[in-house]
Design an enzyme around this catalytic site. Structure first.
Site, PDB file in Angstrom:
ATOM      1  N   HIS A 163       0.833  -1.160  -0.151  1.00  7.66           N
ATOM      2  CA  HIS A 163      -0.473   0.004  -0.052  1.00  7.66           C
ATOM      3  C   HIS A 163       0.943   1.716  -0.095  1.00  7.66           C
ATOM      4  O   HIS A 163       2.094   1.357   0.520  1.00  7.66           O
ATOM      5  CB  HIS A 163      -0.703  -0.062   1.073  1.00  7.66           C
ATOM      6  CG  HIS A 163      -2.092  -1.275   1.439  1.00  7.66           C
ATOM      7  ND1 HIS A 163      -2.207  -1.975   2.665  1.00  7.66           N
ATOM      8  CD2 HIS A 163      -2.905  -1.003   0.770  1.00  7.66           C
ATOM      9  CE1 HIS A 163      -2.768  -2.392   2.073  1.00  7.66           C
ATOM     10  NE2 HIS A 163      -3.830  -2.023   1.205  1.00  7.66           N
ATOM     11  N   CYS A 248      -2.820   1.072   9.690  1.00  6.95           N
ATOM     12  CA  CYS A 248      -3.455  -0.447   9.189  1.00  6.95           C
ATOM     13  C   CYS A 248      -4.963  -0.613  10.523  1.00  6.95           C
ATOM     14  O   CYS A 248      -6.407  -1.005   9.692  1.00  6.95           O
ATOM     15  CB  CYS A 248      -3.528  -1.414   8.681  1.00  6.95           C
ATOM     16  SG  CYS A 248      -1.870  -1.349   8.196  1.00  6.95           S
TER      17      CYS A 248
HETATM   18  C1  LIG Z   1      -0.690   0.761   5.133  1.00 10.23           C
HETATM   19  N1  LIG Z   1      -1.343  -1.054   4.917  1.00 10.23           N
HETATM   20  C2  LIG Z   1      -0.188  -1.638   5.025  1.00 10.23           C
HETATM   21  C3  LIG Z   1      -2.780  -1.309   5.573  1.00 10.23           C
HETATM   22  N2  LIG Z   1      -3.717   0.210   5.685  1.00 10.23           N
HETATM   23  N3  LIG Z   1      -2.805  -2.590   5.329  1.00 10.23           N
HETATM   24  C4  LIG Z   1      -2.268  -3.502   5.714  1.00 10.23           C
HETATM   25  C5  LIG Z   1      -2.630  -5.047   5.373  1.00 10.23           C
HETATM   26  C6  LIG Z   1      -2.517  -6.316   5.469  1.00 10.23           C
HETATM   27  C7  LIG Z   1      -3.109  -7.842   4.637  1.00 10.23           C
HETATM   28  N4  LIG Z   1      -2.712  -8.668   5.072  1.00 10.23           N
HETATM   29  C8  LIG Z   1      -3.375  -7.923   3.513  1.00 10.23           C
HETATM   30  O1  LIG Z   1      -2.149  -8.383   2.759  1.00 10.23           O
HETATM   31  O2  LIG Z   1      -4.466  -7.152   2.978  1.00 10.23           O
END
Ligand SMILES: CN(C)C(=N)NCCC[C@H](N)C(=O)O
Length: 256
Positions: A163, A248
């Site tokens: 992200h 997150c």
């Molecule tokens: C800013 N970040 C990193 C986030 N908003 N989300 C992380 C999501 C992680 C999850 N395992 C996935 O792969 O969706």
């Protein structure tokens, strides 16, 4: 004094099955993750936020990463359409919570995809990462929704990172903390400081000079402190194993 509402969602029993895309999978200790989440909630509460729990979505291992399901801008909640289809059932619980918070609700529709982790709001500028989870149609829809609140969207191409906010976030004064190799920094509209710790580029301004940061970035915490801010440090390493970070695990709704 309450700064507003912080939405969080407790980790479910299937947390360890969460998605991993850009790092190698390692075992997640779910009991430890639950304790870390408790401490994370306490840090938010200690900084003046009213912590509100979004209904569980325990069939979705990644549901704890509630940030990805909604973008809140003033009184508007843009429900996302997560780029990973298995994460889409996380959205209805978030919808219920933002409606209860009194926000106007709109949503990203197919073929658009957008994850909240790709959206970095600084003043009236909204940087949006374009990568594995967020596509051009999602960015265009978000831009149209946020234009109603006077915001300008700037797309940011990502490289080999989950992200936008995995690679860059902003201090309370708008200074960006970034891992510059992971994104096209030429399009960013704020002054940038490169950090040398992966988790160092993940910060959440909590109001006044408070900055939420991960314990895995001690050198950056010292840097942030030297810049006149007060780091609020939480250990979230069980979530880092799933490419999560401090941003997150919550959605902040000021004044709600
Ligand atoms: C800013 N970040 C990193 C986030 N908003 N989300 C992380 C999501 C992680 C999850 N395992 C996935 O792969 O969706």
């Amino acid at each position: 004094m309450t700064r507003g509402t912080a939405l969080v969602r407790r980790p479910g029993d299937r947390l360890a099955e969460g998605l991993v895309t850009h790092i190698e999978r390692t075992d997640v200790d779910v009991a430890r993750a639950r304790r870390q989440h408790e401490a994370y909630r306490a840090a938010l509460a200690g900084a003046g936020w009213r912590v509100r729990e979004v209904d569980p979505a325990d069939q979705c291992p990644d549901a704890v990463f509630v940030e990805d399901t909604v973008v809140v801008c003033d009184d508007l909640a843009v429900l996302t359409r997560p780029g990973a289809p298995e994460r889409r059932p996380e959205v209805p619980g978030t919808e219920k919570a933002v409606r209860e918070a009194g926000l106007e609700v709109v949503r990203i529709e197919a073929p658009g995809t957008l994850d909240g982790g790709d959206v970095l709001q600084i003043g009236t500028t909204v940087h949006v990462g374009r990568g594995g989870r967020t596509n051009d149609a999602g960015i265009a829809q978000l831009a149209a929704h946020l234009a109603t609140r006077g915001r300008t969207v700037v797309p940011v191409p990502l490289r080999d990172v989950l992200h936008l906010k995995s690679a860059v976030t902003a201090l309370p004064d708008g200074t960006l903390l970034a891992l510059p190799d992971l994104l096209d920094t030429t399009v960013l509209r704020q002054p940038l400081r490169a950090v040398d710790e992966e988790a160092g580029c993940h910060v959440v301004p909590l109001g006044d000079d408070l900055v939420l940061m991960a314990a895995s970035a001690p050198r950056t915490a010292a840097l942030v402190s030297g810049l006149g801010f007060t780091p609020v440090v939480v250990d979230i390493d069980e979530y880092e194993k799933l490419e999560g970070c401090v941003t997150c695990l919550s959605v902040l709704i000021p004044h709600a």
